[in-house]
Design a protein around this motif. Structure first.
Motif, PDB file in Angstrom:
ATOM      1  N   TYR A 128      59.775 124.183  10.846  1.00 11.02           N
ATOM      2  CA  TYR A 128      58.850 123.916   9.740  1.00 11.02           C
ATOM      3  C   TYR A 128      57.680 124.887   9.849  1.00 11.02           C
ATOM      4  CZ  TYR A 128      61.413 119.661   8.737  1.00 11.02           C
ATOM      5  OH  TYR A 128      62.388 118.788   8.389  1.00 11.02           O
ATOM      6  N   ALA A 160      55.254 121.895   3.732  1.00 11.59           N
ATOM      7  CA  ALA A 160      55.353 121.317   5.072  1.00 11.59           C
ATOM      8  C   ALA A 160      56.497 120.308   5.163  1.00 11.59           C
ATOM      9  CB  ALA A 160      54.039 120.638   5.449  1.00 11.59           C
ATOM     10  N   PHE A 161      57.082 119.965   4.037  1.00  9.20           N
ATOM     11  CA  PHE A 161      58.129 118.945   4.027  1.00  9.20           C
ATOM     12  C   PHE A 161      59.528 119.540   4.096  1.00  9.20           C
ATOM     13  CE2 PHE A 161      54.459 116.897   2.388  1.00  9.20           C
ATOM     14  CZ  PHE A 161      54.565 115.587   2.790  1.00  9.20           C
ATOM     15  N   HIS A 162      59.609 120.853   4.011  1.00  7.06           N
ATOM     16  CA  HIS A 162      60.914 121.500   4.027  1.00  7.06           C
ATOM     17  C   HIS A 162      60.929 122.568   5.106  1.00  7.06           C
ATOM     18  CE1 HIS A 162      60.286 119.925  -0.053  1.00  7.06           C
ATOM     19  NE2 HIS A 162      61.570 119.658  -0.018  1.00  7.06           N
ATOM     20  N   ARG A 203      57.283 113.131  12.062  1.00  2.16           N
ATOM     21  CA  ARG A 203      58.477 113.149  12.904  1.00  2.16           C
ATOM     22  C   ARG A 203      58.282 114.078  14.097  1.00  2.16           C
ATOM     23  NH1 ARG A 203      62.816 115.643   9.878  1.00  2.16           N
ATOM     24  NH2 ARG A 203      61.834 114.590   8.119  1.00  2.16           N
ATOM     25  N   LEU A 204      57.642 115.222  13.870  1.00  2.79           N
ATOM     26  CA  LEU A 204      57.510 116.203  14.936  1.00  2.79           C
ATOM     27  C   LEU A 204      56.184 116.083  15.662  1.00  2.79           C
ATOM     28  CD1 LEU A 204      59.168 119.151  13.051  1.00  2.79           C
ATOM     29  CD2 LEU A 204      60.152 117.715  14.822  1.00  2.79           C
ATOM     30  N   ARG A 241      57.473 115.240  -3.572  1.00  6.50           N
ATOM     31  CA  ARG A 241      57.824 114.866  -2.213  1.00  6.50           C
ATOM     32  C   ARG A 241      56.567 114.633  -1.369  1.00  6.50           C
ATOM     33  NH1 ARG A 241      61.932 116.250   1.628  1.00  6.50           N
ATOM     34  NH2 ARG A 241      61.409 114.989   3.415  1.00  6.50           N
ATOM     35  N   ALA A 242      55.603 115.526  -1.548  1.00 10.18           N
ATOM     36  CA  ALA A 242      54.382 115.419  -0.752  1.00 10.18           C
ATOM     37  C   ALA A 242      53.530 114.225  -1.175  1.00 10.18           C
ATOM     38  CB  ALA A 242      53.565 116.711  -0.867  1.00 10.18           C
ATOM     39  N   ASN A 297      54.139 109.606   0.087  1.00  6.98           N
ATOM     40  CA  ASN A 297      53.741 108.739   1.195  1.00  6.98           C
ATOM     41  C   ASN A 297      53.277 107.338   0.791  1.00  6.98           C
ATOM     42  OD1 ASN A 297      54.360 110.993   2.598  1.00  6.98           O
ATOM     43  ND2 ASN A 297      52.560 110.967   3.893  1.00  6.98           N
ATOM     44  N   ASP A 324      58.258 112.427   6.140  1.00  7.02           N
ATOM     45  CA  ASP A 324      57.252 113.419   6.500  1.00  7.02           C
ATOM     46  C   ASP A 324      57.552 114.059   7.859  1.00  7.02           C
ATOM     47  OD1 ASP A 324      55.032 114.938   7.034  1.00  7.02           O
ATOM     48  OD2 ASP A 324      53.646 113.521   6.108  1.00  7.02           O
ATOM     49  N   PRO A 325      58.051 115.276   7.855  1.00  8.62           N
ATOM     50  CA  PRO A 325      58.416 115.918   9.124  1.00  8.62           C
ATOM     51  C   PRO A 325      57.224 116.121  10.054  1.00  8.62           C
ATOM     52  CG  PRO A 325      58.512 117.501   7.315  1.00  8.62           C
ATOM     53  CD  PRO A 325      58.322 116.147   6.706  1.00  8.62           C
ATOM     54  N   ARG A 326      56.008 116.165   9.478  1.00  8.53           N
ATOM     55  CA  ARG A 326      54.848 116.361  10.356  1.00  8.53           C
ATOM     56  C   ARG A 326      54.672 115.157  11.268  1.00  8.53           C
ATOM     57  NH1 ARG A 326      50.713 117.564   5.746  1.00  8.53           N
ATOM     58  NH2 ARG A 326      52.043 115.936   4.915  1.00  8.53           N
ATOM     59  N   PHE A 357      54.569 124.508   9.874  1.00  8.66           N
ATOM     60  CA  PHE A 357      53.454 124.177  10.766  1.00  8.66           C
ATOM     61  C   PHE A 357      53.791 124.395  12.228  1.00  8.66           C
ATOM     62  CE2 PHE A 357      55.597 120.246   9.405  1.00  8.66           C
ATOM     63  CZ  PHE A 357      56.099 119.797  10.624  1.00  8.66           C
ATOM     64  N   GLU A 358      55.062 124.752  12.507  1.00  2.54           N
ATOM     65  CA  GLU A 358      55.422 125.042  13.890  1.00  2.54           C
ATOM     66  C   GLU A 358      55.233 126.522  14.221  1.00  2.54           C
ATOM     67  OE1 GLU A 358      58.942 122.282  15.195  1.00  2.54           O
ATOM     68  OE2 GLU A 358      59.354 123.013  13.188  1.00  2.54           O
ATOM     69  N   GLN A 384      53.069 116.185  14.651  1.00  2.00           N
ATOM     70  CA  GLN A 384      51.931 117.021  14.295  1.00  2.00           C
ATOM     71  C   GLN A 384      50.775 116.174  13.774  1.00  2.00           C
ATOM     72  OE1 GLN A 384      51.589 120.584  14.079  1.00  2.00           O
ATOM     73  NE2 GLN A 384      53.298 120.603  15.490  1.00  2.00           N
TER      74      GLN A 384
END
Ligand SMILES: Nc1ncnc2c1ncn2[C@@H]1O[C@H](COP(=O)(O)OP(=O)(O)OP(=O)(O)O)[C@@H](O)[C@H]1O
Ligand SMILES: [Mg+2]
Lengths: 334, 330
Positions: free
Chosen positions: A159, A113-115, B325-326, B246-247, B250, B321-323, A161-162, B328
Motif C-alpha cells: 500500500y 490508501a485503500f488499494h 489491518r496493517l 470506499r474511503a 467507515n 481499511d488496510p491502514r 503508506f508503506e 498504521q
C-alpha cells in the motif's frame, strides 16, 4: 522545427465561486515539442496546476474552461482540440493517461490508501491496453522496475503508506506512464521531497524522456529546477503568461521585472555568507481582487504611474523566440 | 493486525465484565430484595410461597452474605444459563423473554440492512450532486426524519395503513399466528409484518448516516487521489465508486455497534406504539414492576449484544481499511 505535439492557445479557465469569479488561468499560450521540456514557473496560486488540469480536462467544479484551444497532435498526424471533447467522453478518457500522463504534486495523498499500488497500476494499464489481469500485473511490475523501485514483485502488493515519499513519487511516475503517453506533465513533482530525492526524481524523468522521446511539461516554482531541466520556459503570474522564451534567454536576458525578481530570489552559492536572500516585495493579491492594469504593478519596482496601473500591457516579441507582456518594452521604435 | 485484534477482544472481555458488575448493582438497587418482592407479590395474588422455598432462593443467591459472595453466586448462576424466575409473570425469565430476543435481533439486523441500502446511494447522490434539487430535497426530508419523533411517524403510518389499505401495521404477527407454534405460514406472516417497523426504526439512522456520508464524501472528493484516478482516464462513475466512496465507508461499519442497542432501548416507545413483541416494552414493564431478575437479564443481554456488535463493526472496519489491518492507524 517539427510541429508541436501540444499547442495551448489563449486558454482561459475560471472558477465560478459564490464569492466571485477566480480567473485561475487567464490567457495562456505555449507550444510543446517531442523530446523537449517546457518549464512553467510562478508563485503559488498563479494557475500552474489549473493549467495542467485544464489540458487533461479534469478541472473540478465550479471551474470551467471558458475559452481557448488545447490542440493535441495525434500519432496519425491529425489534430484534436481537447476543449471541444466532452470531458467524461470516451475520446477524452483515451487521451487522459493514453496520450498525456500527469504526475501530481502530492505523493502522499495522490494514491488511494485503500488499494494496493498494483491495483491502481493494473487499472491504469488496462484502461489503455487490451491486456488480461495477469499480463497487466506483469506490466505493472515492469513499470515499477522501470522507475527504479527495488523488489518490484513485492512492492506491487504494497500500500502507498508503506512506501517512503521518494518511492511514492516514483510510483506516481509509473502510473502516469502506464498508458504509454507521449506527453508527461509533472506538476511540482519534487516539492514535497528532500533535496537528494528531488534530484533523483528529476534524473528519472530526464532519462525516461530520453528513452521515449517524451514531451515534458515541468511545473515548478523553483528557478533552480527550471535551469537544470527546461528547454523553454513560461513564466506565469496570476493566471497570465508574463514572459516566455528559451531557458538561456530567460536566465541571461530576462525581459519582465517579475522574471528578474524570481531570478534574484534563487539562493546563490557565490553570495556572501548570511547575505539576506532577495524576496519579491509585497504579496500575491487575493484571487478575487485582481489589480487593474498589469497584475504585477503593485509589487513592481519599475512600475510607471498612470500607465501600469491602468492598462494591461500587450505582449512584445523580442527576438525570434522570446516574448513578454510589459509596458517597459514599449519603447518608441529606435 | 494480531495486535489490533487482541486489543479489541481483550477490551470486549473487560467491557462484558464491567457490564455484569453494573447489572448486579442494578439488581440490588431496589430497597426490597427480589426474594422478598417475590414473596409479597405471590401472597398478594393469592398463591403462596413456602418459607422453605424462599429460604432456598436466598441461599442460592447468598442474600445473607457479603456483596462479593452474592455477586459471585449470581454470576455463576447466570453463566450456567439460570436467569431465575420473573415474579411478575410467575415463569422462568428465559421463558418470558422467549422469542422476543430473536425477534429483536432480527428487527435490528433488518433495520441495519435498510439503513445501509437507503443511506449509501442517497449519501453518494447528495455529495456528487451537491446543491442540486435532489440534494436539497433529500436534505429537507432528512431534517424532517431527524426532527419528527419516530413514534409519531409510527402513529401516522398506522393511521394511513388503516385508512387507506385497511391493514393493521401493528405487531409482528397476525392475530391468528401470534400464539401459534412456529410454522412456515407463521414465518411468512412475520415477513409480511417486518418491513414497516423496520423502515420506521431505520429512518432516523438513515437521515443521520446520509448526513455523515455526504460530508465525508464531499471531503474525499477533493482529495488528490481522486484527481489521479481521473487523470489516468478512468470514467467518472468508476472513479467515484471505487475510490472516494470506499474511503467514506467507515461510518457504515460503525453503525452495527449502535443500531442494536438503539432498536431495543431507544425504540421502546415505537415498540409500544406498534405493539412489537420485542424486548424493549418488556424491559420497561419489568423496571416499573421492579421485577429485577427479568430486568437485569434483559440489561445484561443488551449489554453483551452491544459489545458483540461493536466487535463486529471493528472487524468490518479492519476489513475495509488496510491502514487498520496493517497497523498504521490506531
Ligand atoms: N476548486 C477550486 N475552486 C476555486 N478556486 C480554485 C480551485 N482550484 C484552484 N482555484 C484557484 O485557482 C488559482 C490557481 O490555483 P493553482 O492550484 O493552479 O495554483 P498553482 O500555481 O498550482 O499554485 P501552487 O504552487 O500552490 O501549486 C488559485 O487562486 C486558486 O485559488
Ligand atoms: Mg499547484
Amino acid at each position: 522545427m517539427a510541429d508541436p505535439i501540444l499547442s495551448i492557445r489563449d486558454l482561459h479557465t475560471y472558477f465560478f465561486a459564490d464569492e466571485g469569479v477566480v480567473r485561475a488561468v487567464d490567457g495562456t499560450s505555449f507550444d510543446l515539442y517531442a523530446g523537449q521540456t517546457l518549464g512553467i514557473v510562478g508563485e503559488s496560486g498563479c494557475g500552474k496546476s489549473v493549467t495542467a488540469r485544464s489540458i487533461l480536462r479534469i478541472v473540478d467544479r465550479p471551474g470551467r474552461i471558458v475559452s481557448g484551444e488545447i490542440l493535441l497532435r495525434r500519432a496519425d498526424g491529425s489534430v484534436t482540440d481537447m476543449v471541444k471533447l466532452p470531458a467524461d467522453g470516451r475520446e477524452a478518457r483515451a487521451i487522459r493517461g493514453g496520450e498525456i500522463g500527469l504526475v501530481f504534486q502530492e505523493p502522499m495523498s495522490s494514491l488511494s490508501a485503500f488499494h494496493t499500488i498494483g491495483n491502481q497500476l493494473i487499472e491504469a494499464v488496462r484502461l489503455h491496453a487490451p491486456l488480461s489481469k495477469k499480463q497487466a500485473r506483469a506490466r505493472a511490475i515492469e513499470l515499477l522496475a522501470m522507475v527504479g523501485i527495488p523488489r518490484p514483485e513485492q512492492r506491487v502488493d504494497a500500500y502507498s503508506f508503506e512506501l517512503s515519499g521518494g518511492l511514492r513519487q516514483r510510483v506516481m511516475v509509473a502510473l502516469a506512464l502506464a498508458g504509454e503517453p507521449r506527453v508527461l506533465i509533472a506538476d511540482e513533482p519534487t516539492t514535497a521531497l528532500d533535496v537528494t530525492t528531488q534530484a533523483q526524481i528529476l534524473e528519472l524523468i530526464r532519462s525516461l524522456q530520453r528513452d521515449r522521446d517524451l514531451a515534458v511539461i515541468l511545473i515548478t516554482h523553483d528557478m533552480g529546477v527550471i535551469a537544470e531541466m527546461a528547454d523553454d520556459v513560461v513564466v506565469m503570474y496570476l493566471g497570465k503568461e508574463v514572459e516566455k522564451g528559451p531557458v538561456d534567454a530567460i536566465f541571461h536576458a530576462p525581459l519582465h521585472p517579475y522574471t528578474r525578481a524570481l531570478l534574484r530570489s534563487i539562493p546563490n552559492v557565490l553570495a556572501e555568507p548570511r547575505e539576506k536572500l532577495a524576496t519579491i516585495a509585497g504579496s500575491i493579491p487575493h484571487p478575487f481582487a485582481r489589480p487593474r492594469g498589469c497584475p504585477f504593478h503593485p509589487r513592481c519596482t519599475e512600475a510607471i504611474q498612470g500607465l501600469c496601473d491602468v492598462a494591461f500591457p500587450e505582449t512584445f516579441d523580442v527576438g525570434a523566440q522570446q516574448a513578454a507582456a510589459c509596458h517597459l518594452l514599449n519603447k518608441p521604435a529606435a | 493486525m494480531i495486535a489490533y485484534l487482541t486489543r479489541r477482544v481483550v477490551l470486549a472481555a473487560i467491557t462484558i465484565w464491567a457490564i455484569t458488575a453494573v447489572t448486579f448493582i442494578i439488581l440490588k438497587l431496589p430497597p426490597v430484595d427480589f426474594v422478598d418482592a417475590y414473596v409479597a407479590q405471590a401472597s398478594s395474588t393469592g398463591s403462596s410461597i413456602s418459607a422453605a422455598e424462599a429460604d432456598a432462593l436466598r441461599a442460592a443467591y447468598g442474600l445473607n452474605e457479603s456483596y462479593l459472595v452474592q455477586y459471585t453466586k449470581w454470576l455463576s448462576l447466570v453463566a450456567s444459563g439460570d436467569f431465575g424466575r420473573s415474579f411478575e409473570y410467575g415463569r422462568p425469565v428465559t421463558e418470558v423473554i422467549g422469542d422476543r430476543l430473536w425477534l429483536t435481533v432480527l428487527l435490528s439486523l433488518g433495520a441495519i440492512v435498510v439503513t445501509w441500502t437507503m443511506a449509501l446511494p442517497i449519501g453518494i447522490y447528495s455529495a456528487v450532486r451537491q446543491y442540486s434539487w435532489g440534494d436539497y430535497i433529500f436534505t429537507f426530508v432528512g431534517f424532517i426524519g431527524l426532527a419528527v419523533p419516530s413514534f409519531l411517524l409510527a402513529l401516522i403510518v398506522m393511521y394511513f395503513g388503516l385508512r387507506l389499505f385497511n391493514m393493521s401495521v401493528g405487531g409482528l404477527f397476525s392475530s391468528d399466528f401470534a400464539l401459534a407454534p412456529w410454522s412456515w405460514a407463521k414465518l411468512w406472516d412475520l415477513m409480511k409484518h417486518l418491513p414497516v417497523p423496520m423502515l420506521i426504526l431505520a429512518l432516523p439512522g438513515i437521515a443521520q448516516l446520509v448526513r455523515i456520508m455526504r460530508a465525508n464524501l464531499l471531503d474525499e472528493l477533493r482529495r488528490p487521489y481522486v484527481m489521479t484516478a481521473r487523470a489516468r482516464g478512468l470514467a467518472e462513475r468508476k472513479v467515484i465508486m471505487k475510490y472516494p466512496v470506499r474511503a467514506a465507508m467507515n461510518p457504515f461499519a460503525s453503525t452495527i455497534g449502535y443500531l442494536l442497542p438503539y432498536t431495543v432501548s431507544g425504540s421502546i416507545i415505537i415498540s409500544i406504539v406498534l405493539s412489537l413483541p420485542t424486548v424493549g416494552p418488556l424491559l420497561l414493564r419489568s423496571l416499573i414492576a421492579q421485577d429485577m431478575l427479568l430486568a437485569s437479564t434483559i440489561i445484561l443481554m443488551l449489554g453483551i449484544m452491544t459489545v458483540i456488535g461493536t466487535l463486529l463493526s471493528d472487524l468490518l472496519l479492519m476489513w475495509i481499511d488496510p491502514r487498520i489491518r496493517l497497523g498504521q492507524l490506531k
